[in-house]
Design a protein around this motif. Structure first.
Motif, PDB file in Angstrom:
ATOM      1  N   UNK A 415       0.840  -1.199   0.000  1.00 22.50           N
ATOM      2  CA  UNK A 415       0.000   0.000   0.000  1.00 22.50           C
ATOM      3  C   UNK A 415       0.871   1.245   0.000  1.00 22.50           C
ATOM      4  N   UNK A 416       0.290   2.334  -0.499  1.00 23.46           N
ATOM      5  CA  UNK A 416       0.949   3.633  -0.468  1.00 23.46           C
ATOM      6  C   UNK A 416       0.632   4.359   0.821  1.00 23.46           C
ATOM      7  N   UNK A 450      10.836  14.606 -13.902  1.00 23.02           N
ATOM      8  CA  UNK A 450      11.703  15.097 -12.828  1.00 23.02           C
ATOM      9  C   UNK A 450      11.916  13.957 -11.830  1.00 23.02           C
ATOM     10  N   UNK A 451      12.959  13.156 -12.015  1.00 22.99           N
ATOM     11  CA  UNK A 451      13.181  12.003 -11.135  1.00 22.99           C
ATOM     12  C   UNK A 451      13.248  12.366  -9.654  1.00 22.99           C
ATOM     13  N   UNK A 452      13.721  13.580  -9.356  1.00 24.12           N
ATOM     14  CA  UNK A 452      13.838  13.991  -7.952  1.00 24.12           C
ATOM     15  C   UNK A 452      12.475  14.162  -7.286  1.00 24.12           C
ATOM     16  N   UNK A 453      11.401  14.249  -8.068  1.00 25.13           N
ATOM     17  CA  UNK A 453      10.057  14.404  -7.520  1.00 25.13           C
ATOM     18  C   UNK A 453       9.362  13.071  -7.241  1.00 25.13           C
ATOM     19  N   UNK A 454      10.017  11.968  -7.578  1.00 28.34           N
ATOM     20  CA  UNK A 454       9.352  10.658  -7.516  1.00 28.34           C
ATOM     21  C   UNK A 454       9.883   9.837  -6.346  1.00 28.34           C
ATOM     22  N   UNK A 455       8.950   9.292  -5.562  1.00 30.29           N
ATOM     23  CA  UNK A 455       9.315   8.378  -4.468  1.00 30.29           C
ATOM     24  C   UNK A 455       8.934   6.938  -4.804  1.00 30.29           C
ATOM     25  N   UNK A 498       0.863   3.504 -15.767  1.00 36.43           N
ATOM     26  CA  UNK A 498       1.992   3.790 -14.868  1.00 36.43           C
ATOM     27  C   UNK A 498       1.797   5.177 -14.275  1.00 36.43           C
ATOM     28  N   UNK A 499       1.911   5.268 -12.951  1.00 33.19           N
ATOM     29  CA  UNK A 499       1.843   6.565 -12.282  1.00 33.19           C
ATOM     30  C   UNK A 499       3.095   6.772 -11.438  1.00 33.19           C
ATOM     31  N   UNK A 500       3.381   8.016 -11.188  1.00 31.07           N
ATOM     32  CA  UNK A 500       4.473   8.396 -10.292  1.00 31.07           C
ATOM     33  C   UNK A 500       3.870   8.949  -9.000  1.00 31.07           C
ATOM     34  N   UNK A 501       4.553   8.714  -7.890  1.00 28.58           N
ATOM     35  CA  UNK A 501       4.095   9.173  -6.580  1.00 28.58           C
ATOM     36  C   UNK A 501       5.190  10.015  -5.950  1.00 28.58           C
ATOM     37  N   UNK A 506       1.167  12.219  -3.370  1.00 33.87           N
ATOM     38  CA  UNK A 506       0.374  12.563  -4.551  1.00 33.87           C
ATOM     39  C   UNK A 506       0.739  11.635  -5.708  1.00 33.87           C
ATOM     40  N   UNK A 507      -0.272  11.100  -6.340  1.00 36.74           N
ATOM     41  CA  UNK A 507      -0.068  10.193  -7.461  1.00 36.74           C
ATOM     42  C   UNK A 507      -0.421  10.919  -8.761  1.00 36.74           C
ATOM     43  N   UNK A 508       0.391  10.727  -9.777  1.00 38.40           N
ATOM     44  CA  UNK A 508       0.133  11.395 -11.049  1.00 38.40           C
ATOM     45  C   UNK A 508      -1.144  10.860 -11.692  1.00 38.40           C
ATOM     46  N   UNK A 509      -1.636  11.600 -12.669  1.00 40.89           N
ATOM     47  CA  UNK A 509      -2.893  11.244 -13.340  1.00 40.89           C
ATOM     48  C   UNK A 509      -2.802   9.844 -13.956  1.00 40.89           C
ATOM     49  N   UNK A 510      -3.777   8.995 -13.618  1.00 38.83           N
ATOM     50  CA  UNK A 510      -3.799   7.652 -14.183  1.00 38.83           C
ATOM     51  C   UNK A 510      -4.320   7.691 -15.620  1.00 38.83           C
ATOM     52  N   UNK A 511      -3.545   7.092 -16.516  1.00 34.37           N
ATOM     53  CA  UNK A 511      -3.962   6.983 -17.913  1.00 34.37           C
ATOM     54  C   UNK A 511      -3.703   5.553 -18.372  1.00 34.37           C
ATOM     55  N   UNK A 512      -4.781   4.879 -18.764  1.00 33.56           N
ATOM     56  CA  UNK A 512      -4.608   3.502 -19.213  1.00 33.56           C
ATOM     57  C   UNK A 512      -4.071   3.465 -20.636  1.00 33.56           C
TER      58      UNK A 512
END
Length: 519
Positions: A415-416, A450-455, A498-501, A506-512
């Motif tokens: 889980x997140x 921006x890789x530095x924004x992703x956990x 694929x989403x980034x958190x 905060x999770x990026x907009x989900x796009x299938x």
């Protein structure tokens, strides 16, 4: 236009504004945010379903309860034990560790303010040999595994009875004017002294500034439990007399509570000033006052620890609140769900309410049932921000039956950590992805703007005739290969997403994305 028509238009405008999801900012000016500005509604990533739940365990270093197993271990032994604990949490689908870095005005990290901890080397002031920085090590290794690390501090305890001899660089010796001795042999900083507040605040600020932590955490030790002083009053006659001489108007109890209240507030704002994304968590004693709610009996932290924990929650001076609800579900006078419900009603600012639970009930089936039932009750009562903090990691490791049942049942999927929109309501950009279908596998690669924004990254996937599924990946993972056909149903893979958190959840907009099959 007459007055009534103007009034109707104003009312309709106000209602429309509320329905549009706009609301005032979360902070006041003391925290550096203008309350006159408006914030958009809470960000929604529109993912297939909610996969958020805070799952944490405390790792206590005082008295070597959880880590290290004893003072004086070699650096390599300390690291091996730390990695074993972190690996356990990852393997059992936890997502945070609350690591005690200041058990008694000392440091399990390199500090210019306080001495190295006795619990590391067996002698206060001595660094680990060969040298390393334990907190830096824990943070880096936790993040490699996708775990948040919250640095747990005791704000006032100066010396614990398990902490060896009082050294010359102990605050008891270097600043005797700040501390008092208790009957049980402990030493405590006087919370009413401005120098105490300044010293403890400097420790918090130093850690937040120099380490890549995800949270600062205090537990239930404010003014000490009266049992520590044989039931006698806290020995602060000197500071109390100074207050009275300055024509102070408060009674002694209110005066003590004000000292703690003021400190909690300034700590919160100091953290946000340095790193707004770092969460401040508090884990007070689970009962505010007997009679709150009506059937509750027990210890009165308001009048004994001088901790007005309800006020801190009401005011939103915290980002997550973890009352120590260490009692069973059916405990008369201290029922777990009854107390959790009461705290929930006090959560005016809608901060995270993640109860602390005791997981050591003997290790048998009763232990399993009680723990899992409390997790499930918390989910049901607090569905908007699920979460539980386990006291402590020790019983989880000790009792295989307990940890196995948890990971097979409520924690079967990762889980997140839930987002904290009052800290940050702006999601990261969507990763740039590429899909390559080869024979019986689908290869998906991606990269962040921006890789530095992703956990974290979340890899969603759906086979024909099944619901969406997902995997939570660390931010170093940029590739996923997945079978073209479901092994159980032989149905084809239809879609991925694929989403980034980011650091605050905060999770990026989900796009299938549909899988395109070619001959």
């Amino acid at each position: 236009m007459n007055f009534k028509l103007k009034l109707i238009i104003l009312i309709l405008f106000f209602v429309a504004s509320c329905k549009s999801g706009y609301q005032t900012a979360y902070y006041n000016k003391a925290s550096g945010i203008d309350i006159t500005k408006k914030k958009p509604k809470i960000w929604q990533a529109n993912t297939p379903y909610n996969i958020e739940e805070f799952r944490a365990a405390w790792v206590a270093t005082v008295a070597n309860i959880n880590w290290p197993s004893k003072p004086g271990l070699s650096t390599e032994e300390q690291k091996e034990e730390a990695l074993s604990l972190l690996d356990f949490l990852v393997e059992h689908n936890y997502n945070a560790v609350i690591f005690q870095v200041r058990p008694q005005c000392d440091a399990l990290y390199q500090s210019n303010i306080e001495p190295w901890s006795y619990y590391l080397t067996g002698k206060q002031g001595n660094p680990p040999a060969p040298f390393y920085d334990p907190l830096k090590f824990w943070v880096e290794e936790a993040h490699k595994r996708g775990l948040e690390l919250h640095a747990w501090l005791n704000p006032y305890r100066a010396h614990h009875t398990s902490g060896g001899a009082i050294s010359e660089n102990s605050i008891v010796k270097t600043h005797p004017e700040l501390v008092v001795e208790l009957a049980n042999g402990m030493w405590w900083m006087d919370p009413a002294l401005e120098a105490t507040k300044k010293h403890s605040l400097s420790v918090v600020e130093d850690i937040v500034k120099r380490y890549d932590i995800d949270g600062i955490h205090f537990d239930d030790y404010f003014y000490p439990y009266d049992s520590y002083n044989d039931g006698k009053d806290f020995p602060d006659d000197k500071s109390w007399q100074q207050y009275k001489n300055s024509e102070g108007k408060l009674n002694r109890s209110d005066w003590r509570r004000k000292q703690v209240n003021d400190f909690i507030k300034i700590v919160y704002h100091a953290i946000k000033k340095e790193k707004p994304y770092v969460k401040f968590g508090l884990s007070p004693f689970g009962i505010w006052r007997p009679g709150s709610p009506q059937s509750v009996t027990g210890y009165d932290q308001y009048n004994k620890l001088y901790a007005d924990a309800k006020l801190w929650l009401n005011k939103g001076w915290i980002d997550y609140f973890t009352p120590q609800l260490y009692w069973e579900i059916n405990k008369q006078g201290q029922s777990f769900p009854e107390l959790l419900g009461w705290w929930s009603h006090e959560n005016y600012q809608q901060r995270h309410l993640w109860p602390g639970i005791r997981v050591d009930h003997g290790g048998g089936q009763v232990n399993v049932d009680e723990t899992i039932n409390q997790i499930m009750i918390s989910r049901g009562m607090l569905p908007k921000s699920k979460g539980t903090v386990h006291w402590s990691i020790g019983p989880l490791i000790k009792y295989d039956t307990l940890s196995l049942n948890i990971v097979q049942r409520p924690y079967a999927k990762k889980a997140l950590v839930p987002p904290s929109p009052w800290l940050d309501n702006i999601p990261p950009e969507n990763p740039i992805s590429h899909i390559n279908v080869k024979k019986d596998e689908v290869f998906v690669t991606w990269k962040a703007h921006k890789p530095e924004d992703v956990f974290h990254y979340i890899f969603y996937f759906q086979y024909q005739g099944t619901k969406w599924d997902y995997e939570i990946l660390t931010n170093s993972t940029l590739l996923k290969n997945i079978p073209l056909l479901n092994a159980e149903t032989n149905s084809p893979l239809l879609k991925i997403g694929i989403t980034a958190v980011d650091r605050t959840g905060n999770q990026s907009q989900f796009k299938e994305q549909e899988i395109i099959y070619t001959e």
